[in-house]
Design a protein around this motif. Sequence first.
Motif, PDB file in Angstrom:
ATOM      1  N   HIS A 143       0.839  -1.200   0.000  1.00 49.19           N
ATOM      2  CA  HIS A 143       0.000   0.000   0.000  1.00 49.19           C
ATOM      3  C   HIS A 143       0.877   1.253   0.000  1.00 49.19           C
ATOM      4  N   ALA A 144       1.928   1.244   0.805  1.00 50.36           N
ATOM      5  CA  ALA A 144       2.845   2.386   0.838  1.00 50.36           C
ATOM      6  C   ALA A 144       3.494   2.608  -0.521  1.00 50.36           C
ATOM      7  N   LEU A 145       3.706   1.517  -1.257  1.00 53.69           N
ATOM      8  CA  LEU A 145       4.322   1.594  -2.581  1.00 53.69           C
ATOM      9  C   LEU A 145       3.345   2.008  -3.672  1.00 53.69           C
ATOM     10  N   ASP A 146       2.077   2.233  -3.287  1.00 52.21           N
ATOM     11  CA  ASP A 146       1.044   2.582  -4.260  1.00 52.21           C
ATOM     12  C   ASP A 146       0.938   1.520  -5.357  1.00 52.21           C
ATOM     13  N   TYR A 147       1.154   0.260  -4.939  1.00 50.39           N
ATOM     14  CA  TYR A 147       0.981  -0.927  -5.787  1.00 50.39           C
ATOM     15  C   TYR A 147       1.980  -0.990  -6.951  1.00 50.39           C
ATOM     16  N   VAL A 148       3.111  -0.333  -6.769  1.00 53.93           N
ATOM     17  CA  VAL A 148       4.242  -0.488  -7.694  1.00 53.93           C
ATOM     18  C   VAL A 148       5.260  -1.355  -6.960  1.00 53.93           C
ATOM     19  N   PRO A 149       5.293  -2.672  -7.213  1.00 51.29           N
ATOM     20  CA  PRO A 149       6.047  -3.593  -6.360  1.00 51.29           C
ATOM     21  C   PRO A 149       7.504  -3.755  -6.767  1.00 51.29           C
ATOM     22  N   LYS A 150       8.276  -4.356  -5.862  1.00 48.60           N
ATOM     23  CA  LYS A 150       9.563  -4.915  -6.266  1.00 48.60           C
ATOM     24  C   LYS A 150       9.293  -5.926  -7.379  1.00 48.60           C
ATOM     25  N   TYR A 156      11.990   0.938  -4.931  1.00 50.44           N
ATOM     26  CA  TYR A 156      13.190   1.109  -4.114  1.00 50.44           C
ATOM     27  C   TYR A 156      13.426   2.592  -3.825  1.00 50.44           C
ATOM     28  N   ALA A 157      13.217   3.426  -4.836  1.00 54.33           N
ATOM     29  CA  ALA A 157      13.367   4.864  -4.626  1.00 54.33           C
ATOM     30  C   ALA A 157      12.345   5.368  -3.618  1.00 54.33           C
ATOM     31  N   PRO A 167      20.961   4.878  -0.060  1.00 53.67           N
ATOM     32  CA  PRO A 167      21.210   3.529  -0.592  1.00 53.67           C
ATOM     33  C   PRO A 167      22.646   3.066  -0.451  1.00 53.67           C
ATOM     34  N   ALA A 168      23.585   4.003  -0.492  1.00 52.25           N
ATOM     35  CA  ALA A 168      24.998   3.643  -0.384  1.00 52.25           C
ATOM     36  C   ALA A 168      25.360   3.164   1.018  1.00 52.25           C
ATOM     37  N   ARG A 169      24.464   3.389   1.980  1.00 51.72           N
ATOM     38  CA  ARG A 169      24.700   2.955   3.355  1.00 51.72           C
ATOM     39  C   ARG A 169      23.655   1.920   3.795  1.00 51.72           C
ATOM     40  N   LYS A 184      20.916  -3.113  -6.045  1.00 49.18           N
ATOM     41  CA  LYS A 184      22.340  -2.961  -6.360  1.00 49.18           C
ATOM     42  C   LYS A 184      22.568  -1.775  -7.280  1.00 49.18           C
ATOM     43  N   ALA A 185      21.645  -1.561  -8.205  1.00 50.24           N
ATOM     44  CA  ALA A 185      21.795  -0.478  -9.186  1.00 50.24           C
ATOM     45  C   ALA A 185      21.821   0.898  -8.534  1.00 50.24           C
ATOM     46  N   ILE A 186      21.175   1.043  -7.368  1.00 48.26           N
ATOM     47  CA  ILE A 186      21.185   2.345  -6.683  1.00 48.26           C
ATOM     48  C   ILE A 186      22.206   2.392  -5.563  1.00 48.26           C
TER      49      ILE A 186
END
Length: 230
Positions: A143-150, A156-157, A167-169, A184-186
């Motif tokens: 729900h927090a992701l507004d239904y845009v899932p992993k 991730y953003a 993300p680097a930490r 990993k990409a971020i």
Amino acid sequence: MQPAPAFRDLAHIDAWIFDLDNTLYPAHSSLFPQIDARMGLFIQRLLNVDPAEAHRIQKGLFHSHGMTLPGLMALYNVDPHDFLAQVHDVDLEVIRPHPELGDLISRLPGRKFVFTNADAPYATRVLERLGLTEAFDALHDIHALDYVPKPQPPAYAHMCATHGIDPARALFVEDMARNLAPAKAIGMATVWIDNGSEQGPIDGLDHIDFRVTDLAAFLADVLAGLEQQA
């Protein structure tokens, strides 16, 4: 798993992010197959199809949309709350409490998060059953992701922006290798729980920093390595 000296590379981590299903409990607990079966029943009733066709539709939506729900919402105007309430009506007795894991997670330096494509009511029940509720600072659900899932990159953003995570930490633990590639990409460190729950082909493992089979053992090694540095 990476050799022990690699744990020295985790001293900068101050955000420890964990998937829920088949990550914080063993895949062999057979909890997720209950959910999978209930998804199939939901699709059978929704579309008036037989089990084989429901399975085909379900898996097609999973691979095209990252999870079944967004596909059902887009194509059939399914209410997400109704869907999730039905598919998560499962027996949690199949998973065993794991307070030792909770202790290990609590001892990690920094903040700890659950990042899941499930919803908060279900995730909370699972964490309570495992005895892990107090180990985490926050839960980021579908729900927090507004239904845009992993594994869609915006998920991730959104997770990082919501909780002020660099993300680097950050380190992300998942049982599905494909869900680690965007992390990993971020710039996140990535841990793959290789327990056989991965679905579909894996396009290389270059985005995996640590490949483990036992989360508790991995975290114990991480803590030992960090303590040696201190």
